[in-house]
Design a protein around this motif. Structure first.
Motif, mmCIF file in Angstrom:
data_model
loop_
_atom_site.group_PDB
_atom_site.id
_atom_site.type_symbol
_atom_site.label_atom_id
_atom_site.label_comp_id
_atom_site.label_asym_id
_atom_site.label_seq_id
_atom_site.Cartn_x
_atom_site.Cartn_y
_atom_site.Cartn_z
ATOM 1 N N PRO A 1 122.360 11.684 74.005
ATOM 2 C CA PRO A 1 120.968 11.655 73.556
ATOM 3 C C PRO A 1 120.020 12.057 74.680
ATOM 4 O O PRO A 1 120.219 11.684 75.837
ATOM 5 C CB PRO A 1 120.763 10.197 73.137
ATOM 6 N N ASN A 2 119.010 12.829 74.325
ATOM 7 C CA ASN A 2 118.062 13.340 75.308
ATOM 8 C C ASN A 2 116.650 12.902 74.928
ATOM 9 O O ASN A 2 116.214 13.118 73.795
ATOM 10 C CB ASN A 2 118.152 14.871 75.364
ATOM 11 N N GLN A 3 115.952 12.309 75.865
ATOM 12 C CA GLN A 3 114.630 11.742 75.586
ATOM 13 C C GLN A 3 113.619 12.815 75.196
ATOM 14 O O GLN A 3 112.821 12.624 74.272
ATOM 15 C CB GLN A 3 114.133 10.978 76.817
ATOM 16 N N GLU A 4 113.658 13.955 75.896
ATOM 17 C CA GLU A 4 112.708 15.022 75.584
ATOM 18 C C GLU A 4 112.965 15.606 74.191
ATOM 19 O O GLU A 4 112.028 15.848 73.417
ATOM 20 C CB GLU A 4 112.777 16.130 76.642
ATOM 21 N N LEU A 5 114.233 15.837 73.874
ATOM 22 C CA LEU A 5 114.568 16.360 72.552
ATOM 23 C C LEU A 5 114.197 15.360 71.454
ATOM 24 O O LEU A 5 113.736 15.753 70.371
ATOM 25 C CB LEU A 5 116.069 16.659 72.466
ATOM 26 N N THR A 6 114.403 14.081 71.715
ATOM 27 C CA THR A 6 114.045 13.063 70.736
ATOM 28 C C THR A 6 112.547 13.072 70.480
ATOM 29 O O THR A 6 112.091 12.912 69.339
ATOM 30 C CB THR A 6 114.505 11.669 71.205
ATOM 31 N N LYS A 7 111.764 13.269 71.523
ATOM 32 C CA LYS A 7 110.306 13.340 71.371
ATOM 33 C C LYS A 7 109.923 14.527 70.483
ATOM 34 O O LYS A 7 109.084 14.406 69.580
ATOM 35 C CB LYS A 7 109.638 13.463 72.733
ATOM 36 N N ALA A 8 110.545 15.685 70.749
ATOM 37 C CA ALA A 8 110.262 16.871 69.935
ATOM 38 C C ALA A 8 110.657 16.635 68.479
ATOM 39 O O ALA A 8 109.930 17.006 67.546
ATOM 40 C CB ALA A 8 110.993 18.081 70.504
ATOM 41 N N ALA A 9 111.815 16.009 68.279
ATOM 42 C CA ALA A 9 112.300 15.739 66.923
ATOM 43 C C ALA A 9 111.375 14.755 66.210
ATOM 44 O O ALA A 9 111.073 14.907 65.014
ATOM 45 C CB ALA A 9 113.726 15.196 66.973
ATOM 46 N N TRP A 10 110.944 13.729 66.927
ATOM 47 C CA TRP A 10 110.072 12.700 66.345
ATOM 48 C C TRP A 10 108.746 13.298 65.880
ATOM 49 O O TRP A 10 108.268 13.012 64.777
ATOM 50 C CB TRP A 10 109.842 11.608 67.373
ATOM 51 N N GLU A 11 108.149 14.132 66.713
ATOM 52 C CA GLU A 11 106.871 14.736 66.350
ATOM 53 C C GLU A 11 107.019 15.627 65.114
ATOM 54 O O GLU A 11 106.153 15.649 64.235
ATOM 55 C CB GLU A 11 106.311 15.532 67.536
ATOM 56 N N HIS A 12 108.151 16.352 65.036
ATOM 57 C CA HIS A 12 108.371 17.220 63.884
ATOM 58 C C HIS A 12 108.637 16.396 62.624
ATOM 59 O O HIS A 12 108.156 16.740 61.528
ATOM 60 C CB HIS A 12 109.535 18.166 64.158
ATOM 61 N N ALA A 13 109.384 15.301 62.759
ATOM 62 C CA ALA A 13 109.665 14.443 61.602
ATOM 63 C C ALA A 13 108.380 13.874 61.026
ATOM 64 O O ALA A 13 108.204 13.807 59.797
ATOM 65 C CB ALA A 13 110.620 13.319 62.004
ATOM 66 N N VAL B 1 115.416 14.503 61.594
ATOM 67 C CA VAL B 1 115.427 15.726 62.399
ATOM 68 C C VAL B 1 116.462 15.536 63.497
ATOM 69 O O VAL B 1 116.435 14.533 64.226
ATOM 70 C CB VAL B 1 114.051 16.024 63.027
ATOM 71 N N GLU B 2 117.362 16.500 63.601
ATOM 72 C CA GLU B 2 118.403 16.474 64.643
ATOM 73 C C GLU B 2 118.283 17.774 65.428
ATOM 74 O O GLU B 2 118.612 18.842 64.920
ATOM 75 C CB GLU B 2 119.784 16.337 63.997
ATOM 76 N N ASP B 3 117.761 17.670 66.641
ATOM 77 C CA ASP B 3 117.567 18.838 67.506
ATOM 78 C C ASP B 3 118.682 18.905 68.543
ATOM 79 O O ASP B 3 118.927 17.931 69.271
ATOM 80 C CB ASP B 3 116.208 18.773 68.216
ATOM 81 N N PHE B 4 119.345 20.063 68.611
ATOM 82 C CA PHE B 4 120.456 20.276 69.538
ATOM 83 C C PHE B 4 120.023 21.236 70.647
ATOM 84 O O PHE B 4 119.194 22.128 70.427
ATOM 85 C CB PHE B 4 121.653 20.903 68.822
ATOM 86 N N ALA B 5 120.637 21.094 71.822
ATOM 87 C CA ALA B 5 120.347 22.031 72.909
ATOM 88 C C ALA B 5 121.484 22.031 73.923
ATOM 89 O O ALA B 5 122.258 21.077 74.006
ATOM 90 C CB ALA B 5 119.040 21.675 73.615
ATOM 91 N N ARG B 6 121.555 23.124 74.637
ATOM 92 C CA ARG B 6 122.358 23.155 75.853
ATOM 93 C C ARG B 6 121.378 23.157 77.004
ATOM 94 O O ARG B 6 120.610 24.110 77.182
ATOM 95 C CB ARG B 6 123.256 24.383 75.929
ATOM 96 N N VAL B 7 121.368 22.092 77.760
ATOM 97 C CA VAL B 7 120.409 21.929 78.843
ATOM 98 C C VAL B 7 120.848 22.722 80.062
ATOM 99 O O VAL B 7 122.029 22.710 80.440
ATOM 100 C CB VAL B 7 120.240 20.444 79.205
#
Length: 256
Positions: free
Chosen positions: A57-69, A151-157
């Motif tokens: 889990p990534n805090q920045e990605l979770t923030k982006a997902a939360w705002e979009h949700a 919302v489930e946001d995936f990334a390769r950091v």
């Protein structure tokens, strides 16, 4: 079982609303966090069954997902980009994450189990969930009228590294192959924009490459070393590339 999922995204004016977006609340409540944890567990179980690494889990990605949700709930629409909202590549960059790959799944259903089941039975959503390139995820859930908007946001950091740190990592790979690495980074960096004039002795091979993984040498370099063609090298890191919002390291190796 009812579940709504839209067309998938891979990197691969908000309508009049009766719902107030929780703009002042930047985190999920207990039930939403529990549902998000269930989705993370299900995601990693599905990946493990295919021999893939678990997503962290990534805090920045979770923030982006939360705002979009929250935006989806406010508009009553499932989408990867709502009116007045940037696309996921920009949203990920705005939260400060450097990534080489991004993807997103969204859905609406009564339970986390139903959401994951629908994603796994939808080929493009399943491909995102089981993408071997991604290594981190941000999951957000917003409850509304008995439904879960997910919302489930995936990334390769791509880790943020200074140029000396990049050069040290590449040099260590060369050293493991028996190559003597000379401390002339300024010389190598002078090749970032092309071949400088008046440089002697000329290297036997100049390799400029873009990568998100500094633990692997380019095939051409590894093969040349294996054939005994080169014995020493100079490494330089150039300015990182930012291609359409994605980040990559730019490296130069001079081989002698």
């Amino acid at each position: 079982m009812r579940c709504r999922i839209p067309v998938v995204f891979l990197a691969t004016i908000v309508l009049a609303m009766t719902v107030v977006v929780r703009a002042q609340n930047t985190s999920m409540n207990d039930e939403e966090r529990s549902a998000a944890a269930d989705l993370l567990q299900a995601t990693n179980q599905d990946r493990s069954s295919q021999g893939l690494e678990a997503l962290h889990p990534n805090q920045e990605l979770t923030k982006a997902a939360w705002e979009h949700a929250q935006r989806m709930v406010a508009s009553g629409t499932l989408s990867h980009q709502l009116a007045g909202e940037p696309d996921i590549i920009v949203r990920v960059r705005q939260v400060g994450l450097h990534a080489s790959t991004v993807a997103e799944n969204v859905a609406e259903a009564p339970t986390a189990g139903q959401i994951n089941d629908e994603w796994m039975h939808s080929p493009p959503h399943r491909a995102n969930l089981l993408d071997p390139r991604v290594n981190t995820v941000g999951i957000a859930i917003v409850q509304h009228r008995g439904e879960l908007y997910a919302v489930e946001d995936f990334a390769r950091v791509v880790p943020s590294m200074s140029r000396p740190q990049q050069e040290e990592q590449v040099a260590s790979q060369l050293a493991r192959h028996g190559i003597h690495v000379r401390q002339s980074t300024a010389l190598a960096e002078s090749y970032c924009g092309g071949t400088p004039r008046g440089t002697k002795p000329l290297p036997a091979l100049v390799v400029r490459y873009s990568t998100v993984d500094l633990s692997q040498l380019p095939t051409k370099v590894a093969q040349g070393i294996g054939n005994g063609a080169y014995h020493s090298a100079v490494v330089g890191a150039c300015a990182p590339a930012n291609q359409n919002g994605f980040t990559a390291y730019q490296i130069v190796i001079l081989l002698y």
